[in-house]
Design a protein around this motif. Structure first.
Motif, mmCIF file in Angstrom:
data_model
loop_
_atom_site.group_PDB
_atom_site.id
_atom_site.type_symbol
_atom_site.label_atom_id
_atom_site.label_comp_id
_atom_site.label_asym_id
_atom_site.label_seq_id
_atom_site.Cartn_x
_atom_site.Cartn_y
_atom_site.Cartn_z
ATOM 1 N N UNK A 78 0.777 -1.225 0.000
ATOM 2 C CA UNK A 78 0.000 0.000 0.000
ATOM 3 C C UNK A 78 0.813 1.283 0.000
ATOM 4 N N UNK A 79 0.222 2.314 0.587
ATOM 5 C CA UNK A 79 0.832 3.647 0.584
ATOM 6 C C UNK A 79 0.664 4.294 1.949
ATOM 7 N N UNK A 80 1.416 5.361 2.147
ATOM 8 C CA UNK A 80 1.334 6.101 3.401
ATOM 9 C C UNK A 80 0.695 7.459 3.150
ATOM 10 N N UNK A 81 -0.191 7.883 4.046
ATOM 11 C CA UNK A 81 -0.870 9.175 3.834
ATOM 12 C C UNK A 81 0.083 10.351 3.970
ATOM 13 N N UNK A 82 -0.197 11.398 3.220
ATOM 14 C CA UNK A 82 0.566 12.640 3.317
ATOM 15 C C UNK A 82 -0.024 13.466 4.459
ATOM 16 N N UNK A 83 0.766 13.655 5.496
ATOM 17 C CA UNK A 83 0.317 14.392 6.677
ATOM 18 C C UNK A 83 1.212 15.620 6.861
ATOM 19 N N UNK A 84 0.696 16.817 6.621
ATOM 20 C CA UNK A 84 1.524 18.018 6.779
ATOM 21 C C UNK A 84 1.780 18.307 8.254
ATOM 22 N N UNK A 85 2.848 19.042 8.509
ATOM 23 C CA UNK A 85 3.161 19.440 9.880
ATOM 24 C C UNK A 85 2.309 20.646 10.262
ATOM 25 N N UNK A 86 1.511 20.472 11.288
ATOM 26 C CA UNK A 86 0.657 21.545 11.790
ATOM 27 C C UNK A 86 1.155 21.910 13.184
ATOM 28 N N UNK A 87 1.707 23.091 13.304
ATOM 29 C CA UNK A 87 2.431 23.448 14.525
ATOM 30 C C UNK A 87 1.533 23.865 15.681
#
Length: 375
Positions: free
Chosen positions: A205-214
């Motif tokens: 499968x694949x890994x989700x794109x999770x942005x850094x939210x500070x």
């Protein structure tokens, strides 16, 4: 001749087999009535796609319904032929449109030891096909159940057709005595050496794109964590990402009483443009009816205790008050095993999402089927 064509068209229009029946809100057709309503040899309405997927018409499978591959009514077939004007294909039956290219009646020239890593839709299709071809198949799944992220895609109430296909795909692999199924089993190099395969098919499968939210990362949640669990979301929700996954999540949440706003970098006219047109027409109408709002051409910058912070094209920022920010920003192929397994088998192939050709059920099943047929 023109008169005959007109008469035939009138007969078709008047035929009970041409009646349309409304959807029941769960992606399935309403009851078309008793079979006696149809002309002899004429399938009920909506059955063209099912026939392509593998559902027979008539009594040949009476009592064997569990063997029939269900149609998910994704409209891949219709989208290709009616919108894209290319050869018909099917999301759940990889043979459709390519019958002359593959002969499933003949076994493979040589039986190989095949290890498939990952029990999502690509891995399941590969295992099923390789076993039918006479290969010795071992399917390794790290978790305790099969299905992969397709379980998440089938969780919403209106995805009943997808759930039926998922159940069929899992059941046909679990019941196939030719497949050595090992759940809760990690594909370590040591285990793979012990199995000594001729081919390894990676389907992790694949890994989700999770942005850094500070500012307040706990306010954000990956879309997969809410699939089948809308109660985890607050009352006011911002969904970041207007792809098909994000839009379906927005609809599911709205149907469960949430106030939903969808945001995306794309302009409004581009939302859903890469999807199957006929399916997107329905989805957009359902979203509108459910009261889902759209804010386009904005970027998610952060999540605070008050809500989602977005930036507009002119650089200005805006706070969208909300209780939950749902991240549906796509995925990246999981290539974590590729280097580790190199040299452990003469053939190593990545399929599905981890091979970079996934993203849809059609691509997953086609990739799994093609890889198994090439062995």
């Amino acid at each position: 001749q023109k008169k005959k064509i007109r008469e035939f068209s009138c007969i078709q229009a008047a035929s009970p087999a041409r009646r349309s029946f409304p959807h029941d809100g769960k992606g399935t057709k309403g009851s078309p009535g008793e079979p006696s309503e149809w002309f002899p040899g004429s399938p009920p309405p909506g059955q063209g796609r099912s026939r392509a997927a593998g559902s027979p018409f008539g009594s040949s499978f009476r009592g064997r319904e569990a063997e029939i591959r269900p149609c998910v009514r994704c409209n891949t077939c219709i989208g290709r032929t009616h919108s894209d004007h290319i050869t018909v294909r099917c999301a759940v039956n990889p043979l459709v449109g390519r019958e002359s290219l593959f002969d499933m009646t003949k076994p493979a020239a040589a039986s190989k030891r095949v290890v498939i890593v990952g029990g999502g839709p690509a891995g399941l299709e590969a295992a099923r096909t390789a076993a039918q071809r006479g290969h010795q198949v071992t399917l390794l799944e790290k978790s305790g159940r099969l299905g992969g992220t397709l379980r998440l895609a089938a969780a919403a109430d209106f995805k009943a057709d997808m759930k039926r296909y998922l159940d069929w795909s899992i059941r046909t692999v679990e019941e196939d005595q030719r497949i050595d199924l090992r759940l809760n089993t990690e594909a370590t190099p040591e285990l793979l050496r012990e199995l000594n395969p001729d081919a390894i098919l990676l389907a992790i499968g694949a890994r989700p794109i999770i942005p850094k939210l500070a500012a307040c990362p706990e306010k954000a949640v990956w879309v997969g964590e809410l699939e089948g669990a809308p109660e985890k979301a607050g009352q006011r929700v911002v969904v970041a990402g207007a792809g098909f996954t994000g839009l379906e999540m927005a609809l599911d949440l709205a149907q469960h009483g949430r106030e939903v706003t969808v945001i995306d970098l794309l302009p409004a006219e581009r939302i859903g443009a890469d999807g199957v047109a006929i399916s997107m027409i329905w989805l957009k109408a359902a979203l509108k009816e459910a009261g889902v709002r759209f804010l386009c051409q904005v970027r998610l910058e952060d999540a605070t205790a008050e809500g989602a912070v977005v930036s507009h094209e002119d650089g200005t920022k805006e706070l969208l008050p909300c209780d939950t920010v749902v991240l549906s920003l796509g995925v990246r192929p999981d290539r974590s095993l590729e280097e580790k397994v190199q040299g452990l088998a003469p053939e190593v192939v990545s399929i599905g999402d981890c091979g970079g050709s996934g993203g849809t059920l059609f691509k997953a099943t086609s990739g799994g089927y093609d890889a198994a047929m090439s062995l």
